[in-house]
Structure formats: C-alpha cells, structure tokens
Write a protein that holds these residues in place. Structure first.
Motif, PDB file in Angstrom:
ATOM      1  N   PHE A 288       0.837  -1.188   0.000  1.00 21.17           N
ATOM      2  CA  PHE A 288       0.000   0.000   0.000  1.00 21.17           C
ATOM      3  C   PHE A 288       0.877   1.244   0.000  1.00 21.17           C
ATOM      4  N   GLY A 289       0.375   2.314  -0.596  1.00 12.89           N
ATOM      5  CA  GLY A 289       1.131   3.554  -0.587  1.00 12.89           C
ATOM      6  C   GLY A 289       0.699   4.503  -1.686  1.00 12.89           C
ATOM      7  N   PRO A 290       1.521   5.525  -1.963  1.00  8.59           N
ATOM      8  CA  PRO A 290       1.220   6.523  -2.988  1.00  8.59           C
ATOM      9  C   PRO A 290       1.390   5.926  -4.385  1.00  8.59           C
ATOM     10  N   PRO A 291       1.100   6.706  -5.430  1.00  7.82           N
ATOM     11  CA  PRO A 291       1.199   6.171  -6.791  1.00  7.82           C
ATOM     12  C   PRO A 291       2.555   5.571  -7.146  1.00  7.82           C
ATOM     13  N   ASP A 292       3.597   5.967  -6.441  1.00 10.22           N
ATOM     14  CA  ASP A 292       4.924   5.420  -6.729  1.00 10.22           C
ATOM     15  C   ASP A 292       5.019   3.915  -6.503  1.00 10.22           C
ATOM     16  N   VAL A 293       4.063   3.330  -5.761  1.00 13.05           N
ATOM     17  CA  VAL A 293       4.110   1.876  -5.533  1.00 13.05           C
ATOM     18  C   VAL A 293       3.666   1.105  -6.776  1.00 13.05           C
ATOM     19  N   LEU A 294       3.098   1.785  -7.752  1.00 11.88           N
ATOM     20  CA  LEU A 294       2.655   1.127  -8.983  1.00 11.88           C
ATOM     21  C   LEU A 294       3.839   1.000  -9.935  1.00 11.88           C
ATOM     22  N   ARG A 295       4.120  -0.220 -10.384  1.00 11.45           N
ATOM     23  CA  ARG A 295       5.293  -0.455 -11.226  1.00 11.45           C
ATOM     24  C   ARG A 295       4.904  -1.238 -12.473  1.00 11.45           C
TER      25      ARG A 295
ATOM     26  N   LEU B  63      -5.361  -6.883   4.230  1.00 10.29           N
ATOM     27  CA  LEU B  63      -5.081  -6.307   5.543  1.00 10.29           C
ATOM     28  C   LEU B  63      -3.757  -5.559   5.585  1.00 10.29           C
ATOM     29  N   THR B  64      -2.671  -6.219   5.234  1.00  5.30           N
ATOM     30  CA  THR B  64      -1.351  -5.571   5.288  1.00  5.30           C
ATOM     31  C   THR B  64      -0.733  -5.392   3.904  1.00  5.30           C
ATOM     32  N   ARG B  65      -1.241  -6.147   2.927  1.00  3.24           N
ATOM     33  CA  ARG B  65      -0.759  -6.028   1.550  1.00  3.24           C
ATOM     34  C   ARG B  65      -1.967  -6.069   0.622  1.00  3.24           C
ATOM     35  N   PRO B  66      -1.848  -5.490  -0.566  1.00  2.00           N
ATOM     36  CA  PRO B  66      -2.987  -5.494  -1.494  1.00  2.00           C
ATOM     37  C   PRO B  66      -3.448  -6.904  -1.824  1.00  2.00           C
ATOM     38  N   LYS B  67      -4.761  -7.119  -1.766  1.00  2.00           N
ATOM     39  CA  LYS B  67      -5.327  -8.414  -2.114  1.00  2.00           C
ATOM     40  C   LYS B  67      -5.180  -8.677  -3.607  1.00  2.00           C
ATOM     41  N   VAL B  68      -5.388  -7.624  -4.414  1.00  2.00           N
ATOM     42  CA  VAL B  68      -5.248  -7.725  -5.868  1.00  2.00           C
ATOM     43  C   VAL B  68      -3.957  -7.024  -6.258  1.00  2.00           C
ATOM     44  N   ARG B  69      -3.033  -7.736  -6.893  1.00  2.00           N
ATOM     45  CA  ARG B  69      -1.711  -7.181  -7.165  1.00  2.00           C
ATOM     46  C   ARG B  69      -1.642  -6.406  -8.490  1.00  2.00           C
ATOM     47  N   THR B  70      -2.597  -6.608  -9.402  1.00  2.00           N
ATOM     48  CA  THR B  70      -2.608  -5.866 -10.660  1.00  2.00           C
ATOM     49  C   THR B  70      -3.720  -4.829 -10.594  1.00  2.00           C
ATOM     50  N   ALA B  71      -3.377  -3.575 -10.867  1.00  2.00           N
ATOM     51  CA  ALA B  71      -4.314  -2.471 -10.702  1.00  2.00           C
ATOM     52  C   ALA B  71      -5.328  -2.411 -11.839  1.00  2.00           C
ATOM     53  N   GLY B  72      -6.381  -1.618 -11.614  1.00  2.00           N
ATOM     54  CA  GLY B  72      -7.358  -1.344 -12.656  1.00  2.00           C
ATOM     55  C   GLY B  72      -8.588  -2.216 -12.587  1.00  2.00           C
ATOM     56  N   ILE B  73      -9.720  -1.674 -13.067  1.00  2.00           N
ATOM     57  CA  ILE B  73     -10.959  -2.449 -13.065  1.00  2.00           C
ATOM     58  C   ILE B  73     -11.811  -2.189 -14.311  1.00  2.00           C
ATOM     59  N   ASP B  74     -11.843  -0.940 -14.809  1.00  2.00           N
ATOM     60  CA  ASP B  74     -12.585  -0.626 -16.031  1.00  2.00           C
ATOM     61  C   ASP B  74     -11.739  -0.953 -17.251  1.00  2.00           C
ATOM     62  N   ALA B  75     -12.357  -1.505 -18.284  1.00  2.00           N
ATOM     63  CA  ALA B  75     -11.575  -1.844 -19.476  1.00  2.00           C
ATOM     64  C   ALA B  75     -12.440  -1.842 -20.721  1.00  2.00           C
TER      65      ALA B  75
ATOM     66  N   PRO C 141      -0.066   6.559 -21.383  1.00  2.00           N
ATOM     67  CA  PRO C 141       0.320   5.198 -21.782  1.00  2.00           C
ATOM     68  C   PRO C 141       0.446   4.317 -20.539  1.00  2.00           C
ATOM     69  N   LEU C 142       0.402   3.008 -20.748  1.00  3.41           N
ATOM     70  CA  LEU C 142       0.446   2.072 -19.625  1.00  3.41           C
ATOM     71  C   LEU C 142       1.645   2.324 -18.718  1.00  3.41           C
ATOM     72  N   ALA C 143       2.789   2.627 -19.293  1.00 10.49           N
ATOM     73  CA  ALA C 143       3.998   2.844 -18.488  1.00 10.49           C
ATOM     74  C   ALA C 143       3.851   4.015 -17.529  1.00 10.49           C
ATOM     75  N   ASP C 144       2.946   4.956 -17.837  1.00 10.88           N
ATOM     76  CA  ASP C 144       2.748   6.142 -16.999  1.00 10.88           C
ATOM     77  C   ASP C 144       1.459   6.066 -16.195  1.00 10.88           C
ATOM     78  N   ALA C 145       0.983   4.855 -15.954  1.00 10.05           N
ATOM     79  CA  ALA C 145      -0.277   4.688 -15.227  1.00 10.05           C
ATOM     80  C   ALA C 145      -0.236   5.349 -13.853  1.00 10.05           C
ATOM     81  N   ALA C 146       0.898   5.315 -13.184  1.00 11.63           N
ATOM     82  CA  ALA C 146       1.007   5.933 -11.856  1.00 11.63           C
ATOM     83  C   ALA C 146       0.698   7.415 -11.913  1.00 11.63           C
ATOM     84  N   GLU C 147       1.127   8.078 -12.982  1.00 10.38           N
ATOM     85  CA  GLU C 147       0.848   9.507 -13.120  1.00 10.38           C
ATOM     86  C   GLU C 147      -0.635   9.751 -13.348  1.00 10.38           C
ATOM     87  N   GLY C 148      -1.276   8.852 -14.077  1.00 12.48           N
ATOM     88  CA  GLY C 148      -2.712   8.977 -14.276  1.00 12.48           C
ATOM     89  C   GLY C 148      -3.475   8.832 -12.968  1.00 12.48           C
TER      90      GLY C 148
END
Length: 329
Positions: A9-16, A62-74, A304-311
């Motif tokens: 968990f954390g700010p957008p920087d945790v998205l890689r 609880l302590t770590r994200p249950k879903v490791r890949t972000a996003g839901i709408d597609a 673009p996908l690589a910049d998803a954290a910025e989005g």
C-alpha cells in the motif's frame, strides 16, 4: 505481458510496470485483450488501502494489497472464452469490468461485459463502466429521478458527475451542476440548466431547494445537504473524503443511514459500481444510452500504460475533468 503491479500500500509510486504471466481462464470466464483502461477514485483507494476500516472489512487486503494488478474498467477485444460462455467469441469488441485491467490481458466473466458501442473509440469505451453505471444508479435507480424535478449534481465536472448530468437531463429534469470555475461551460454543455461555481458560492446557502441531490464529493455536512432538499427530497451520497482517513467516507455513509430513520427526506448511500455490485442490465442500459446519443464520455487526458502511476496521481489530486484513461495498445 506488461502489467501495472502493486506489492504494498502507498502513494502512486508503488505502482510499477512489470512483466507478468498472462491470465489463464477456466469454464465460464473470458480473457480480454485490453486496449484501454480507465482510472477511478476506487483505484487509488485500493492502492493506498484507504480507508483503513476497509482493510478490516476484507475489501482491500489487511497488510498487503489483495489484488496485485491495478485497474478495473476496461475496453478491448475478447481474446478467448472458456467453456459454457455464450454470446461472446474471440475478436468481439467489448467494455466492462475486468479486475487487473492495467495490463495487456485481463480475466473476467461474461456478465461483466457488453458489446462496445460502435461509435466509441476504445479509450472512450473504457471511460464508461464504473462511472456511468454509478451515475445511472444514483440518478435513476436509487434517486428515482422523474421529469420536471429539480436535481443537483455535486461534483458535476468529474467522472461520475459528467454522466449524471446527462442522465438527469435526458430524464427531463431541471439540472443544476456544481463544479469548479474551469468546468462551468463543460457542465452547461452536458445539459445542466444551472451551474454553480463552488469556488464562488455554496449551494447549501442559497434559497433554492432540490428534489434530488447526488453528492459525489462529500464536502458538506449532512445537515447542510438536507437543508438544500425539499421536505420530502432525496439525498444520494456517493462517498468522498481525503485519503489516509481511518474511516473515510464509511463514517459519513453510516451517519446518512442512521439519520434516514428519523426524517421525512429519503437519505440513501451508494457505493461505486464494482464487479461485486454491477448487473449486466446496468451495463446494457448505459450502452443503449450511448448508442442513442444520450450519453457521451468526457475524457480529460490519456496516459500510456507505463505512466499509469501519473494517471492515478492526477485523479487522486482531484484534477480530473471527466475521466482519465490508460491506453494499453
């Protein structure tokens, strides 16, 4: 395949951006080749594990994200279908709910997909599912909007709000949109008869009363929102509140539910539409409104996908005008 992963968990920087294994499907599942995915406030709540009470409720991990890949709408094309799937075949263009949609491929079920309206690009189609279905429920299903009513949409320039204004106007309501200065003309163009610039005035201070208020922001106390309603008006509260709160919008929603027991006004809460909540019919109804020209997605910007954290950062900071979309291919 390329995907946006989150290990903590954390700010957008945790998205890689990582190389991930392409999902496998079983009977009753659908594999979608994602062309575009939308960013929702829901995504940054999951990213941060916010509010903390949601972790105890099992919604995020609880302590770590249950879903490791972000996003839901597609939006994208069907890549493969499992046994027992009817009505979909490889190559079909679709939109819907695909958990893990910030990736080149995502797995879902057929009840969470509908055909993409022919007039939409994949980026526009990705901007539809969560925001448009939530708006439809808030205005039509829960709000019970009718022609001739006075309806106010707080947060009219945002992802849900831009759809809600259009839906309420299409139902024949007299719509007031509340937004920032830069969105005034946009909201008016979507069908609002009146627009309140919240940087200059507070709609709860004005004498005007509304039959229905859809509150997408959560920046007014319940008492002030009730004062802006008619004696038998309806409030539909749709979350709101800053990140990092212990209870966040949950506390405010519980207060709405509690007060509703003692007043004539209808006080209701809705949660953002997710795979746990949406119905296939809601998605079909939204798609039909788009096909009829009644509903048009509003896109602020794409990344673009690589910049998803910025989005995600852009949405979290409250700067989005309409929807933010991640382009995958």
């Amino acid at each position: 395949m390329k995907a946006i992963a989150q290990e903590r968990f954390g700010p957008p920087d945790v998205l890689r951006l990582v190389e991930a294994v392409r999902p496998e499907i079983t009977a009753g599942q659908v594999l979608v080749q994602v062309h575009a995915a939308a960013v929702n406030p829901y995504d940054w709540h999951l990213m941060r594990g916010d509010p903390y009470v949601a972790r105890l409720m099992g919604g995020t991990g609880l302590t770590r994200p249950k879903v490791r890949t972000a996003g839901i709408d597609a939006a994208g094309r069907v890549a493969a279908v499992g046994a027992d799937v009817r009505g979909l075949r490889p190559g079909d263009a679709v939109l819907g709910f695909c958990p893990g949609s910030f990736a080149e491929y995502a797995r879902t079920t057929p009840d969470l997909l509908v055909p993409k309206p022919a007039g939409l690009t994949f980026a526009q189609a990705a901007a539809v599912p969560m925001a448009a279905v939530t708006a439809l429920r808030g205005i039509r299903t829960v709000g019970r909007a009718r022609a001739g009513q006075r309806i106010l949409v707080n947060g009219a320039g945002g992802g849900i709000g831009t759809y809600a204004v259009q839906i309420a106007a299409a139902l024949g309501a007299e719509v007031t949109g509340v937004c920032s200065s830069r969105n005034v003309e946009l909201v008016r163009s979507l069908g609002a008869s009146h627009v309140v610039d919240h940087t200059r005035e507070d709609f709860t201070d004005a004498p005007r009363r509304y039959d229905l208020i859809l509150d997408n922001v959560g920046n007014h106390p319940l008492g002030r929102l009730r004062r802006a309603l008619t004696p038998t008006g309806t409030l539909v509260a749709n979350g709101g509140g800053p990140p990092g709160r212990v209870f966040g919008a949950v506390g405010a929603m519980l207060r709405v539910i509690a007060v509703d027991r003692f007043v004539r006004q209808r006080l209701r809460v809705i949660l953002p539409a997710t795979p746990a909540g949406p119905t296939h019919q809601d998605l079909l109804d939204v798609a039909a409104l788009i096909e009829a020209g009644t509903l048009t997605p509003v896109i602020d910007r794409t990344y673009p996908l690589a910049d998803a954290a910025e989005g995600v950062r852009h949405v979290e900071q409250g700067h989005a005008r309409g929807k933010v979309v991640i382009t995958v291919r």
